[in-house]
Design an enzyme around this catalytic site. Sequence first.
Site, PDB file in Angstrom:
ATOM      1  N   ASP A   1       0.820  -1.206   0.000  1.00 29.24           N
ATOM      2  CA  ASP A   1       0.000   0.000   0.000  1.00 29.24           C
ATOM      3  C   ASP A   1       0.865   1.274   0.000  1.00 29.24           C
ATOM      4  O   ASP A   1       1.853   1.353   0.731  1.00 29.24           O
ATOM      5  CB  ASP A   1      -0.864  -0.022   1.268  1.00 29.24           C
ATOM      6  CG  ASP A   1      -1.985   0.986   1.250  1.00 29.24           C
ATOM      7  OD1 ASP A   1      -2.844   0.887   0.365  1.00 29.24           O
ATOM      8  OD2 ASP A   1      -2.008   1.868   2.128  1.00 29.24           O
TER       9      ASP A   1
ATOM     10  N   GLU B   1       1.860  -0.558  -4.977  1.00 35.91           N
ATOM     11  CA  GLU B   1       0.842   0.443  -5.296  1.00 35.91           C
ATOM     12  C   GLU B   1       1.539   1.787  -5.151  1.00 35.91           C
ATOM     13  O   GLU B   1       1.832   2.233  -4.031  1.00 35.91           O
ATOM     14  CB  GLU B   1      -0.349   0.386  -4.335  1.00 35.91           C
ATOM     15  CG  GLU B   1      -1.457   1.332  -4.786  1.00 35.91           C
ATOM     16  CD  GLU B   1      -2.050   2.238  -3.723  1.00 35.91           C
ATOM     17  OE1 GLU B   1      -3.083   2.861  -3.989  1.00 35.91           O
ATOM     18  OE2 GLU B   1      -1.474   2.343  -2.619  1.00 35.91           O
TER      19      GLU B   1
HETATM   20  C1  GLC Z   1      -4.086   2.986  -0.787  1.00 40.16           C
HETATM   21  C2  GLC Z   1      -5.343   2.153  -0.763  1.00 40.16           C
HETATM   22  C3  GLC Z   1      -6.481   3.030  -0.372  1.00 40.16           C
HETATM   23  C4  GLC Z   1      -6.210   3.588   1.005  1.00 40.16           C
HETATM   24  C5  GLC Z   1      -4.886   4.317   1.060  1.00 40.16           C
HETATM   25  C6  GLC Z   1      -4.441   4.570   2.462  1.00 40.16           C
HETATM   26  O1  GLC Z   1      -4.115   3.949  -1.769  1.00 40.16           O
HETATM   27  O2  GLC Z   1      -5.525   1.529  -1.991  1.00 40.16           O
HETATM   28  O3  GLC Z   1      -7.693   2.351  -0.391  1.00 40.16           O
HETATM   29  O4  GLC Z   1      -7.229   4.458   1.372  1.00 40.16           O
HETATM   30  O5  GLC Z   1      -3.849   3.555   0.472  1.00 40.16           O
HETATM   31  O6  GLC Z   1      -4.059   3.374   3.080  1.00 40.16           O
END
Ligand code: GLC
Length: 585
Positions: free
Chosen positions: A226, A303
């Site tokens: 994340d 991500e």
């Molecule tokens: C990432 C996740 C998202 C979340 C954010 C904070 O972008 O995909 O859903 O709100 O991180 O953890």
Amino acid sequence: MGRVTQTTTDAAVLHPASPVDAPWWHDAVIYQIYPRSWADSDGDGVGDLPGITARLPYLRELGVDAIWLSPFYVSPMHDAGYDVADYRNIDPVFGSLGDADTLIATAHDLGIKVIVDLVPNHSSSEHEWFRAALAAAPGSPERGRYMFREGKGEDGSEPPNNWPSVFGGAGWTRVVEADGTPGQWYLHLFDTTQPDYDWTNPEVGDEFVSILSFWCDRGVDGFRVDVANALVKEEGLPDFDGPLQAFDATDHNPEAALPPAHGEEADQPRAPMWDQEGVHEIYRRWRATLEAMPGPERILCAEAWVKPGSRLARYVREDEMHQAFNFDFLDTHWDATQLHDVIEASYRDNDAVGAPTTWVLSNHDVVRHASRLGLDQSLPRPNGIAADQPQPDAELGLRRARAATMLMLGLPGSAYIYQGEELGLPESTDMPDEFRQDPTFARTRGKETGRDGCRVPMPWVRDAPSLGFGPGDGTWLPQPESYGRLAVDQQEGVAGSTLELYRSMLAARRVDRLGLGSASWHELSDDDVVAFVNASPDGSRRTLVLVNLGTEAVELPEGATVTHQSEELTGDGRVPTDVAVWARI
Ligand code: GLC
């Protein structure tokens, strides 16, 4: 006669084939399950792990290689589980550690790998470390695990810098010290309940290596990481006035200009909270940790909303992560020139570091592509769609979404599918505000609709309570009226349904090893048409992948045999507007 055998020149080769025995993650199709919304076993209206386990055969039938589960850890759910209070246990709403073990074992029996979500940028404010930090004094080791700072101004009443939260409002919250006086501030790039760790503290790094080991010991095959671009902040935490550009292209300003086109981003100032050099050391350590473990290979997928693609590719260098979501592809508008550019840039950047490209069109943070592609393509991607905002053209959106997926699954590399896209599910655009749970909605006082509309529980059976989501009537977010006729039982075995289209594309992709093939532009590719040839790694099969984004129907090369089509072709076999085909040539 007429067969297209030599339509490409070297200059047109986009991407060379991978070895047939490339590691599984080079061409894997990975299905994202959002645990709250996939299947509910106990009727409380929230999905859970036993629900997922019971439905796994559906995914085997669909033909995916792996699942990625959004967070299922103990959490107060202020950000739907991305606020983790205990990384080594399951939230009771989802089940128990035993349920996770059963899920992993069942998936493996079905030949499906399991990737879990790792949230290393922040914990929940209910995590025992953060509670201890609040109870301890400024300067204590407990506070040293998070980003506590003194405020500015005479009485420290101003935040330490001007950083905003991605969800709206300030990125800092002031605490009350043990003696009742207003005290230090802590940084939270997301919600107030998601305090950022201080990754310069070695204790934080050691803790996450231990968490990785914990889940590997339980048998997982990898981690989706994340906000992988956020962990390290620029020294001194300088003020920043540029656009945040987290996962929201509009930056809390729906009227904002479109994000810069490819190649132009390099001139933008680098934000001090994103993509700092120090993050790479963390991922090198994790890669080494995973590789030192006995047993099967485990992967890391970043991500990271990082631009340009050449910066993103640095996350997937040989000794770092295995994959990084290709969000430039997701963000590309329905435009042949833009698609050409992004596909070329993606292969160029990833091939330069020897990593597969990881295609994606939808996830739990963005408007579903069946709706996104039915919106005005000259405007930036909105953060959710409310009833009083411009509505997508549902029919057009679905037509383009099916074509876009055919393009995605025809491209060599790995691909992620978000739950329900295989049913052609649209975004929920008529959800009453009182149901909304995304902190963005509250923090921007409704200025931004937020992400609830893509997180609605799955429809499995048209004529069943909660559309077969679970034994109860209720669901934590209401299911839109249109979901009934899109339920799994309405599409199974129905020729031409979106579900059957996905199944047959995934089966063919596997047999023809499309994910490992080479890609070369086809001569039909132009300002209206995206067309390339995917040649299987052994060179024995050539698939033409063609999408028509123009206004005139496109004639296929003579001798081409269509194996898959996203919609009916014209009577004389031409490919209409917004339609894609796979054809053997
Ligand atoms: C990432 C996740 C998202 C979340 C954010 C904070 O972008 O995909 O859903 O709100 O991180 O953890």
